[in-house]
Design an enzyme around this catalytic site. Structure first.
Site, PDB file in Angstrom:
ATOM      1  N   ASP A 176       0.869  -1.180   0.000  1.00  0.00           N
ATOM      2  CA  ASP A 176       0.000   0.000   0.000  1.00  0.00           C
ATOM      3  C   ASP A 176       0.901   1.223   0.000  1.00  0.00           C
ATOM      4  OD1 ASP A 176      -1.830   1.996   0.332  1.00  0.00           O
ATOM      5  OD2 ASP A 176      -2.939   0.998   1.946  1.00  0.00           O
ATOM      6  N   GLU A 227      -0.139   4.178  -1.041  1.00  0.00           N
ATOM      7  CA  GLU A 227      -1.179   5.207  -1.054  1.00  0.00           C
ATOM      8  C   GLU A 227      -1.778   5.332  -2.453  1.00  0.00           C
ATOM      9  OE1 GLU A 227      -3.748   6.289   0.124  1.00  0.00           O
ATOM     10  OE2 GLU A 227      -3.005   7.564   1.740  1.00  0.00           O
ATOM     11  N   ASN A 228      -3.097   5.288  -2.465  1.00  0.00           N
ATOM     12  CA  ASN A 228      -3.899   5.354  -3.688  1.00  0.00           C
ATOM     13  C   ASN A 228      -3.584   4.199  -4.629  1.00  0.00           C
ATOM     14  OD1 ASN A 228      -5.251   7.769  -2.910  1.00  0.00           O
ATOM     15  ND2 ASN A 228      -3.402   8.908  -3.443  1.00  0.00           N
ATOM     16  N   GLY A 281      -4.237   4.603   5.428  1.00  0.00           N
ATOM     17  CA  GLY A 281      -3.614   5.829   5.918  1.00  0.00           C
ATOM     18  C   GLY A 281      -4.586   6.893   6.358  1.00  0.00           C
ATOM     19  N   ASP A 282      -5.774   6.934   5.739  1.00  0.00           N
ATOM     20  CA  ASP A 282      -6.788   7.916   6.135  1.00  0.00           C
ATOM     21  C   ASP A 282      -7.800   7.314   7.105  1.00  0.00           C
ATOM     22  OD1 ASP A 282      -8.089   6.220   4.427  1.00  0.00           O
ATOM     23  OD2 ASP A 282      -8.834   7.763   3.059  1.00  0.00           O
TER      24      ASP A 282
END
Length: 501
Positions: free
Chosen positions: A250, A252-253, A327-328
């Site tokens: 991961d 991010e995105n 992460g969010d």
């Protein structure tokens, strides 16, 4: 990672760590390989050997652990501190769970004594390095979910080193995070490595069951701001081979299996216990590996360039640490965590092989896909189970209903507490508004000791609420999935037969 668009250099406290000579490194690696060989051929031997635990091996190879977390065992041979903290749901009392011996395994008996007859949450996972990068239930993030809750402490017992220990059984809403940027963790394109031992059978496709580097705050700040290892059935970049689960990165995105995402060479790891490994030089290259934590070595699924999509060359890590979420704070997925560490620098293949050999020597055993703690099911009319709406998320006010029994459903496993309450996913079976009225609906709510949370099993098979004098009831004897439960005058009918399993 953020919610996808598709549906669902230090040692242990008090130690000083210095680079070792090559001979010492080789001896450590050979010792770990010897332990694994003994385990594989069934030879008796010590479950742990001094200097051979994962963070010893990483440190001796010049890539020291900067964070080390486990509810199962020490990851340094000299560590003798707490592994995790448990907090009782009913009274808020807490205690730390340590080791049976330095460098050894968790003292599960202490947890059993402290939590006996009631529910406990895991409310802190201690960092075994001297950096104090401890993990606590995470705050709400920009993913739109609320703050995380701690995992049920007694939900998954397994065996390691011949001892009973507990894993972290993660379901939607469970997750952990460090506060801000963690000490020593890679930032802004620095190299790092991470491994975890997780389950290959308790997995899902939602976002995200991750362990590793994430944003310092629970918000998606762009491509390349994460560097966490994941195991999931998420095929983010099609095509994928098989149905997974796959060890993925991961970043991010995106859940990456290879160069720009897709990698049909990644055939997945679905063993009961999986070693998942990620390393990233922060500039041009990363590698993914997976293995069976009970036997054998690691398979390299990818060892090549970082994604050429914008933002990943170089990386932009922020140095936060997450476990069980994105992460969010995307916390819709499920998984099980036993141990893991993050290291400074780009680990060698040799040290990763040695760490895998040590993991195999532990002798992990037991099912990882279903809760096996002291909880039991409550079976009602039509053979359906008492269930909480919204798939294990367990928020206050969630409807309590009948649903097909599912062995893996965390919210169908209930604890009958000494005060007469029934609890699941850290909350209690509750009458809305603490009402005593006929046909008052049932919900899940924080355990608070009120009369609307007390239940007594009767000789005729009913569950009576003493405050109201009424019984748990399926309206009109309905048995369909989603039937909202209530209290009603006790009448001995089939609509009020509920068996505690």
């Amino acid at each position: 990672m953020s919610r996808p668009s598709f549906s669902v250099a230090s040692g242990p406290p008090g130690s000083t760590r210095r680079p070792a000579r090559l001979r010492a490194r080789l001896l450590s690696v050979l010792a770990a390989l010897g332990l694994a060989l003994g385990a594989l051929v069934g030879l008796p031997g010590a479950a742990q050997a001094a200097g051979s635990l994962p963070c010893d091996l990483y440190g001796d190879a010049g890539t020291p652990c900067v964070a080390a977390h486990s509810t199962v065992r020490a990851l340094f041979s000299s560590y003798n501190g707490p592994l995790y903290r448990v907090t009782r749901v009913l009274d808020g009392a807490a205690t730390d769970i340590g080791l049976l011996a330095p460098g050894g395994y968790a003292d599960a008996g202490r947890q059993d004594t402290f939590c006996g007859g009631t529910s406990c949450r895991i409310t802190r996972i201690y960092d075994q390095t001297s950096r104090h990068n401890d993990l606590n239930p995470g705050p709400a993030g920009t993913a739109g979910m609320g703050a995380d809750r701690g995992a049920d402490a007694s939900e998954l017992a397994v065996t390691a080193g011949g001892h009973k220990v507990y894993g972290i059984f993660t379901s939607p809403g469970v997750g952990y995070r460090s506060t801000g940027a963690a000490s020593g963790v890679a930032v802004n394109g620095q190299p790092e490595g991470v491994y975890m031992v997780a389950s290959g059978t308790h997995v899902g496709s939602a976002c995200c069951f991750d362990y590793g580097n994430a944003e310092s705050t629970p918000a998606d700040t762009g491509n390349g701001h994460m560097d966490a290892v994941s195991i999931a059935t998420t095929c983010y970049f099609a095509p994928c081979t098989g149905s997974g689960p796959w060890v993925e990165a991961d970043l991010e995105n995106g859940m990456f299996q290879g160069d720009n995402g897709s990698n049909t060479a990644n055939r997945g790891n679905n063993s009961t216990y999986v070693t998942a490994v990620l390393k990233n030089n922060g500039q041009t290259r990363y590698a993914l590996k997976g293995g069976n934590s009970q036997s054998g070595g690691l398979t390299t699924w990818w060892d090549g360039g970082l994604p050429t999509r914008g933002g990943y060359k170089p990386m932009h890590q922020e140095g936060g640490i997450i476990l069980g979420t994105g992460g969010d704070n995307s916390n819709w997925n499920m998984g099980t965590f036993f141990e893991g560490a993050m290291v400074a620098g780009y680990p060698s293949d040799a040290v990763e092989n040695a760490v895998q050999a040590n993991i195999v020597s532990v002798g992990y055993s037991g099912q990882t896909n279903v809760p096996n703690g002291p909880q039991g099911t409550i079976t009602g009319p039509g053979g359906k189970c008492v269930d909480v709406a919204a798939d294990d998320t367990g928020v206050n006010g969630a409807a309590v209903q009948l649903w097909d029994c599912q062995s893996y459903a965390e919210d169908q496993h209930w604890t009958h507490n000494p005060d007469g309450s029934l609890s699941t996913i850290s909350r209690c079976l509750d009458v809305v508004g603490n009402s005593s009225a006929n046909d008052a609906k049932l919900e899940l709510y924080d355990c608070n000791g009120v009369g609307g949370q007390k239940w007594v099993q009767q000789a005729d098979g009913s569950l009576r609420n003493p405050q109201s004098g009424r019984c748990l009831d399926a309206p009109g004897g309905a048995t369909g999935n989603g039937t909202r439960l209530q209290i009603h005058d006790c009448d001995g009918s089939a609509a009020q037969k509920f068996a505690l399993g």
